[in-house]
Design a protein around this motif. Sequence first.
Motif, PDB file in Angstrom:
ATOM      1  N   ASP A   1      18.709  69.634  54.467  1.00 23.28           N
ATOM      2  CA  ASP A   1      19.562  68.647  55.105  1.00 23.28           C
ATOM      3  C   ASP A   1      19.594  68.925  56.598  1.00 23.28           C
TER       4      ASP A   1
ATOM      5  N   TYR B   1      27.396  61.771  58.430  1.00 25.71           N
ATOM      6  CA  TYR B   1      26.233  61.096  57.849  1.00 25.71           C
ATOM      7  C   TYR B   1      26.302  59.603  58.140  1.00 25.71           C
TER       8      TYR B   1
ATOM      9  N   LEU C   1      23.766  58.500  52.936  1.00 29.05           N
ATOM     10  CA  LEU C   1      22.992  59.224  51.929  1.00 29.05           C
ATOM     11  C   LEU C   1      22.850  58.301  50.725  1.00 29.05           C
TER      12      LEU C   1
ATOM     13  N   GLU D   1      18.711  60.967  48.568  1.00 29.40           N
ATOM     14  CA  GLU D   1      19.085  62.318  48.981  1.00 29.40           C
ATOM     15  C   GLU D   1      19.958  62.956  47.905  1.00 29.40           C
TER      16      GLU D   1
ATOM     17  N   VAL E   1      23.509  65.051  48.204  1.00 33.91           N
ATOM     18  CA  VAL E   1      24.731  64.510  47.594  1.00 33.91           C
ATOM     19  C   VAL E   1      25.314  65.531  46.618  1.00 33.91           C
TER      20      VAL E   1
END
Lengths: 622, 188
Positions: A561, B39, B43, B55, B59
């Motif tokens: 990430d 974000y 996502l 993603e 998550v």
Amino acid sequence: MKKWIPIASGLLAGFVAATISFADFSTSTNNQAASGSTKSDAEKVYVPFGEKDDYYLFASGGHSGQMFIYGVPSMRHIRTVPVFSQDSATGYGFDEHSKKMMGGYTWGDLHHPAFSETKGDYDGKYMFATDVGNSRAAAMDLETFTVKDIINVPNTSGPHCAAFVTENTEYMFLPTRFAVPIGSDYKPLDEYSQQYRGVMSAVTFDQNQEKLNIAYQVALPPWSYDLSDAGKKSSADWAVMTTYNTEEATTNLEINASQADRDFIVLFNWKELEKMVAEGQYDEVTGQKMIFPEKHKGGIYLVPVAKSPHGVDVTPDGKHFIASGKLAPSMTVFSFDKAFEAVKNQDFSGERNGIPILKYESVMEREVNPENALGPLHTQFDDKGMAYTTMFISSEIVKWDPKTGETLDRIPVQYSPGHSVAAEGDTVSPDGKWLIALNKIAKDSYLSVGPSHPESMQLIDINGKMKVIQSSPVNPEPHYAQIIKADKIKTIEVYPKDENNKLATYKQEDAKIVRNGNEVHVYGIAMRSKFIFDAKAKRPDVIEVNQGDKVFIHLTNTDFDEDITHGFAINSYNLNMEVQPGQTNTLEFTADKAGTFPLYCTNFCSALHQEMTGYFLVKPKN
Amino acid sequence: MKAKKLSLLSSILIALAAVLVVLSLYFPWWQMIFFAPQYPEGLNIIVYPNKLEGEIDIVNGLNHYIGMENFSEENFPELAYLSYLVIGLAVITLLTAILRKKSVLYGLIGLFIIGGSLGAWDLSRALRKFGTNLSPTAPIKIDPFVPPLLGHNTVANFVTESILGYGSYFLIAAFILLLIPLWKDRTR
């Protein structure tokens, strides 16, 4: 009451109201016509939130051993990349790879950053840097802004005038600042002229393996090599570098290396040197292929230049090189074509240390001497081929035309500029928008921080008349810098999974601790917000070893990430590393101290970062 | 007694429906997007008839804070056989087009309604399961919640948005194509 009064007063009131509302009372001082833009200076450097700078500036960190990355035109410091010095912020110099690269050194003196090039233009792939302090060169990957390889350069001491790369990054040349005997062996200074050498190294970089390598070396005379530049276009096979102390003085250089009226520019054809090496015209010395110019003739020439020269810069069209005599207040424009002609006709005025000397008159095109401009050092170029030379002593930048020698513009800077850097200013196609003066002194420019003042970088708008429009304090030392268009750099957000990496652990259930004799390998995971070293253990976030064990911690950040970087440190063990998203990194050490040592994530990672801890237990012997 | 056959046009429409049903397999059916301050780009959890995309790992990593179980393809056994059911449905649709029998068409429409309802029920069951079955030891305690099949929901600092994917629109279009023959070939 007369009828006209209410009408007149109504009109008057309306006029007054209109004036107050719409008239411009500000005195018009906005005189930006010369710069060809209606933006104020503040607007030119202001990059609003949500927008980004147009350029990256890579500034050498001098004896901090680091590279400072700035945005241009905002002059905001974006990142410090450790290259030759340990950096606890990123664990650089502690983890296995960087520790190995640094080879036991804890600092370096980072000079002259240089981008990899394709056809004489920056390609945005790699940045190279050299270490004057400990004679090394480094390559930084611009996808991750991390150093991939560092090489030790034997037989040299302080590659000051490097790195400069050839047109397609075939080589980067590293000439030495301090002459030393081959192998840095002990030799009396009385034998300086016979035993000492100013070795230059031709270093290659394999972009697939990300490895630096020394292709060959040249045992130049025992002089100090100062600055250099590779040719471009028609001069692409050639390179130039300045040298001082051709007096071969061994003490009190300030006086003794400033005696000769002329020093030299070394002009060499690297294609020819390459051929000589391929044909075996070299000696094998200290494991290196060494060309001795007095024995292996060809490819290297000397050009006389005003005494104690500093900068030498090739014009964007590759036709000329400009040298500045540090102690002679003029710039000299030399012609490559004239030099090639002189080489062809063997038009030499003699030899020094077995190297032919070209006649000054037959290579020189013109001397340029702006009135009262003192201490010319370095020259950069704009999109029209105009030259910008820093004047160290008179603290100014002088803009001039290399074709006519005419002085076009001058601007004072605060104070003592060494190098300057123009946007892509040493490529075949400079951008011509910005120039940054890299000043050695900035007294009274900023809030005081005690006797040692910060140094400064001053941003100069070179669209039209030069104007200083921003000033930025900087950590020591803004020695040289490079500016690259931001869109040329393509960084990655996370390290891709590498299933072939045996040290990587991507699945939580695979985290394990493997003991092999007194070696303990930890294959662990760092993730928001915990460590897993042994998935099957009662306490998966604990590492327990015996005193004296050799411990390897292979840690993988499994948060694929953006911006989720983890750190890893062990209390009181002087250990610390960083694992970027998707990356696997290794710490290697001996657990010589028995006891209980908490370990924790150093790099803030999430709301529960504070809880991302564990224990490192070292069982005492007996 | 010989029932009147569906018109050729109706038959073609039904065949077209079969094609749409098969096409839907290659597109996402349903999607959930999570937005939070850090974000802003969102996502995604993208549900195909046979796989999950988006993603998911990120998550899951975030959901552990509230003690939610991991989304993974193993948690949705439907994904293993759903595409076969869809292909089966397409085959039956094609057969209907060939047979051109109204009674079969009624049956098929019934099948569509049942299948669609089951799908919606299954998805909402999954959403309820994930949103209400939160670990009691989670670091952040929040009230159990059920994200809607369609529309907005707010959980902690996340705003979720559930939307249909192209695949679902193809199925809906296919269903409409099945309804047209009923109207077109109605007995006057």
